[in-house]
Design a protein around this motif. Structure first.
Motif, PDB file in Angstrom:
ATOM      1  N   ASP A 639      13.249  11.914 -29.269  1.00 46.12           N
ATOM      2  CA  ASP A 639      14.356  12.358 -28.358  1.00 46.12           C
ATOM      3  C   ASP A 639      15.891  12.531 -29.141  1.00 46.12           C
ATOM      4  O   ASP A 639      16.585  13.380 -28.811  1.00 46.12           O
ATOM      5  CB  ASP A 639      14.594  11.044 -27.547  1.00 46.12           C
ATOM      6  CG  ASP A 639      13.606  10.692 -26.674  1.00 46.12           C
ATOM      7  OD1 ASP A 639      13.007  11.640 -26.164  1.00 46.12           O
ATOM      8  OD2 ASP A 639      13.533   9.560 -26.164  1.00 46.12           O
ATOM      9  N   LEU A 643      18.106  15.935 -29.111  1.00 47.10           N
ATOM     10  CA  LEU A 643      19.377  16.126 -28.756  1.00 47.10           C
ATOM     11  C   LEU A 643      20.353  16.615 -29.871  1.00 47.10           C
ATOM     12  O   LEU A 643      21.347  17.207 -29.565  1.00 47.10           O
ATOM     13  CB  LEU A 643      19.915  14.612 -28.839  1.00 47.10           C
ATOM     14  CG  LEU A 643      20.914  14.150 -27.528  1.00 47.10           C
ATOM     15  CD1 LEU A 643      20.740  14.988 -26.331  1.00 47.10           C
ATOM     16  CD2 LEU A 643      21.141  12.948 -27.750  1.00 47.10           C
ATOM     17  N   LEU A 648      18.179  18.574 -24.167  1.00 45.45           N
ATOM     18  CA  LEU A 648      18.028  17.212 -23.719  1.00 45.45           C
ATOM     19  C   LEU A 648      16.894  17.428 -22.564  1.00 45.45           C
ATOM     20  O   LEU A 648      17.080  18.151 -21.601  1.00 45.45           O
ATOM     21  CB  LEU A 648      19.403  16.945 -22.882  1.00 45.45           C
ATOM     22  CG  LEU A 648      19.451  15.693 -22.335  1.00 45.45           C
ATOM     23  CD1 LEU A 648      19.063  14.568 -23.370  1.00 45.45           C
ATOM     24  CD2 LEU A 648      20.796  15.349 -21.960  1.00 45.45           C
ATOM     25  N   PRO A 651      16.568  13.288 -19.458  1.00 47.38           N
ATOM     26  CA  PRO A 651      17.449  12.395 -19.795  1.00 47.38           C
ATOM     27  C   PRO A 651      17.183  10.869 -19.371  1.00 47.38           C
ATOM     28  O   PRO A 651      17.391   9.909 -19.892  1.00 47.38           O
ATOM     29  CB  PRO A 651      18.817  12.819 -19.211  1.00 47.38           C
ATOM     30  CG  PRO A 651      18.285  14.005 -18.136  1.00 47.38           C
ATOM     31  CD  PRO A 651      17.270  14.422 -18.725  1.00 47.38           C
ATOM     32  N   TYR A 652      16.317  10.898 -17.876  1.00 41.51           N
ATOM     33  CA  TYR A 652      15.924   9.806 -17.483  1.00 41.51           C
ATOM     34  C   TYR A 652      15.132   8.968 -18.352  1.00 41.51           C
ATOM     35  O   TYR A 652      15.183   7.759 -18.518  1.00 41.51           O
ATOM     36  CB  TYR A 652      15.572   9.848 -16.037  1.00 41.51           C
ATOM     37  CG  TYR A 652      16.361  10.529 -15.157  1.00 41.51           C
ATOM     38  CD1 TYR A 652      17.973   9.995 -14.761  1.00 41.51           C
ATOM     39  CD2 TYR A 652      16.596  11.990 -14.781  1.00 41.51           C
ATOM     40  CE1 TYR A 652      18.679  10.715 -13.912  1.00 41.51           C
ATOM     41  CE2 TYR A 652      17.457  12.569 -14.115  1.00 41.51           C
ATOM     42  CZ  TYR A 652      18.667  12.054 -13.788  1.00 41.51           C
ATOM     43  OH  TYR A 652      19.700  12.616 -13.034  1.00 41.51           O
TER      44      TYR A 652
END
Ligand code: ADP
Ligand code: MG
Length: 675
Positions: A639, A643, A648, A651-652
């Protein structure tokens, strides 16, 4: 009774007139521009004669144009005190349309006849081989035409075919031209026509002519559907739009109409800054005065005057204002084309201003303008002059230049396309840089400054594409460069990489992305910054375990990555994403946006075996290869690298993973410390 001559128009003229009289046009108001510019030309001729000391009739008469609106008789007159015409001149000048123009006009109409969007509308009359004076009802017919009937733009017609004076027949069903020549015997003549087959010329009696002075009056008997031209405000708005800079006073029903002086025609030294600012405001409605003014008068290879402004406000040329750029083109103070794009290249689209030339005919259309040699020469001269101006500004006024670049650099960068001026535009470009001078971080740099700071052995000009300077400095790809004190340009705009790619190199130094740096590119340079304290290299069993961990990471990430490898180029960062094909990430992102592809590209994940995070992960893995923590840390690490690379994904899911990890870590910590 005075003598009256009736004459037939030449066949082509007759046909053209018939079409003008009986067709519907949009933008008919430009007939007034044509009449006013004829008046202005006639006045100009008198002024010229007087300046040479030639004698003219009524020498004391003021040089002016009078417009009279007669609501009762439904006439509009435009009268001037210009050179006027003798009887012969009237026959010659008002009797025929330039032959080539009218022939072309008719040919084009025939060609376009089957199509609804021809250059002009057909009427029954126009199609008859011999149109004649009985075609009187056509106006009626026009008004009955359905509202959605396709109409042609009058300015295109007028422009294209050089039928200036005759455009008055779009709005008038009868026209009288009364004229007294500045050089004739003092006699006055009236030319009359209804725009159909013929015109008459009558010599006025001495009694009728006794109050007439030098000049010409055109009286138009307006058609019923042209009654709006009897309204003063309507006339004023038409003048403002098309004839605002005529050099002679205009009076409407005796009242002075305020035209604006053509500032560009005034000598530079006599113009105050406020005048430039006022004119700029008039031109752009911008509330801020311009950042800079370029005012030029050129005689060769073509004659023209130009007044160009660099706005001090941001333009929005990629969106709302995308069609609103170009310079306004005037021919002898008469507006020919607003926002003409042939006068400046797109990378100078932020400029505002006017060009005025004597070397073009007034009646020139957009299509003809495009291939026009005069225009091309004007444009070339403007480009050279603007570049020279910017060069001077960059050299003598760095602050102003920085302001210019901040506002308009995003357009100017497209100059990489200008092969002719490549050597001049490249030094004018500015980019963010990782280099920082004491207290000056965030300043932009030129290629020249970069090259001057380069290491002795350095071949390439390095760049890094990143959304901001902060992001660039954090980018793992830049780590090695920082360690060795090598500067990289920071490309923050999508166009930047195209610009560098387009330019290819600067003074023999090729541009290259830090992502594409091979170890060999940097080995020669010693470290200037202390590298993070290096852990002892992995050996023996640890080494093979790490290889297996790499396999495990690959299995966890599955088809989210192309491969997972051990990195030899990282120090402070645990991992980075690399692409194999040499396309840099920002270029790739740009291409994806263009292709509307929002999936995340598959790249190679490089792991840093010396980083504390991976050392800890290795210990966990060695103790239990199936420990679920290996998977959650792997996913969170991935992740993070995504980023940093500017992607991205979800995002959740990412927030959830990181929360879970934090929760666990806090729990372990509390347990460990027996809190
Ligand atoms: P252009 O202006 O391009 O020559 P026009 O059709 O507008 O074409 O006018 C034709 C000619 O008629 C002009 O060239 C000029 O000789 C003459 N003319 C028109 N209006 C006037 C005027 N107000 N005073 C003197 N001559 C005029
Ligand atoms: Mg004209």
């Amino acid at each position: 009774m005075a003598e009256v001559h009736t004459r037939q128009f030449r066949a082509e003229t007759r046909k053209v007139l018939n079409i003008l009289t009986h067709s519907l046009y949009t933008n008919r108001e430009i007939f007034l521009r044509e009449l006013l510019s004829n008046a202005s030309d006639a006045l100009e001729k008198v002024r010229f004669m007087q300046s040479k000391g030639e004698s003219v009739r009524d020498a004391d008469l003021p040089l002016e144009i009078r417009i009279t609106l007669d609501r009762e008789n439904k006439t509009l007159s435009v009268a001037d005190t210009g050179v006027g015409m003798t009887e012969e001149e009237m026959i010659e000048n008002l009797g025929t349309i330039a032959k080539s123009g009218s022939e072309q006009f008719l040919k084009d109409r025939e060609k376009d006849a089957p199509h609804p969007k021809g250059p002009a509308e057909h009427t029954e009359e126009a199609d008859k081989p011999e149109p004649n004076a009985e075609a009187t009802d056509a106006g009626e017919e026009d008004r009955l035409a359905p509202d959605d009937a396709p109409r042609s733009d009058a300015s295109q017609i007028i422009g294209h075919f050089g039928i200036g004076f005759y455009s008055v027949f779009m709005v008038a069903d009868k026209v009288e031209v009364t004229s007294v020549s500045a050089t004739g015997d003092g006699s006055a003549h009236v030319w009359t026509s209804d725009g159909n087959g013929a015109f008459t010329i009558r010599r006025l009696s001495a009694e009728e002519a006794k109050d007439l002075k030098r000049g010409t009056a055109v009286r138009a008997h307006l058609k019923e559907d042209a009654a709006d031209f009897l309204e003063k405000f309507r006339i004023e708005s038409v003048i403002r739009r098309h004839s605002n800079f005529l050099p002679f006073p205009i009076l409407i029903d005796g009242e002075r109409f305020n035209t604006t002086p053509a500032l560009w025609r005034e000598p530079k030294f006599s113009i105050k800054k406020e005048q430039y600012d006022d004119f700029y405001r008039y031109l752009t409605y911008d509330s801020k005065p311009p950042l800079d003014v370029i005012h030029l008068s050129v005689d060769a290879p073509v004659q023209f005057t130009t007044l160009i402004f660099i706005p001090d406000s941001e333009q929005d040329l990629f969106r709302e204002q995308r069609d609103e750029w170009g310079l306004d083109l005037y021919v002898r103070r008469v507006l020919i084309a607003r926002d003409n794009r042939d006068l400046i290249p797109n990378y100078l689209a932020f400029l505002k201003g006017v060009v005025d030339t004597e070397d073009l005919p007034l009646n020139i259309s957009r299509e003809t303008l495009q291939e026009n040699v005069v225009l091309r020469k004007i444009s070339q001269t403007i480009v050279r002059q603007v570049l020279a101006h910017l060069e001077r500004m960059a050299k003598n006024d760095r602050e102003k230049y920085a302001a210019f670049w901040k506002l308009h650099g995003k357009y100017f960068k497209f100059a990489f396309n200008d092969f002719v001026h490549r050597d001049r535009v490249a030094p004018l470009m500015r980019f963010a840089t990782t280099w920082e001078e004491e207290g000056k971080s965030g300043e932009l740099t030129s290629f020249d400054d970069y090259v001057n700071r380069m290491k002795a052995e350095q071949k390439h000009i390095w760049y890094i594409a990143a959304p901001s300077r902060e992001a660039a400095l954090l980018n793992p790809h830049f780590e090695r460069f920082r360690r060795k004190g090598i500067e990289a340009l920071i490309l923050t705009d999508a166009v930047d990489e195209f610009a560098l790619e387009g330019l290819g190199k600067y003074r023999d130094h090729e541009f290259k992305s830090v992502e594409q740096a091979a170890a060999a590119d940097l080995d020669a340079f010693p470290d200037v910054e202390d590298a993070a304290p290096k852990a002892a290299p992995l050996e023996g069993e640890d080494k093979t375990s790490f290889d297996r961990l790499v396999e495990r990471v690959k299995a966890i990430l599955g088809d989210q990555v192309k491969d997972v490898r051990i990195s030899d180029r990282l120090a402070g960062s645990p991992a980075l994403l690399a692409s194999e094909d040499g396309v840099s990430s920002s270029m790739e992102k740009f291409m994806r946006v263009m292709q509307k592809d929002d999936s995340i590209p598959k790249k190679i994940l490089e792991l840093n075996p010396d980083h504390p995070l991976l050392r800890a992960l290795l210990r966990i893995y060695k103790a239990n290869a199936e420990d679920p923590l290996v998977e959650s840390i792997t996913r969170s690490l991935f992740d993070n690298t995504l980023l940093l690379d500017g992607y991205l994904n979800d995002p959740y899911a990412m927030a959830e993973r990181s929360l879970k990890l934090m929760g666990e870590a806090a729990g372990w910590y509390a347990d460990l410390r027996k809190l």
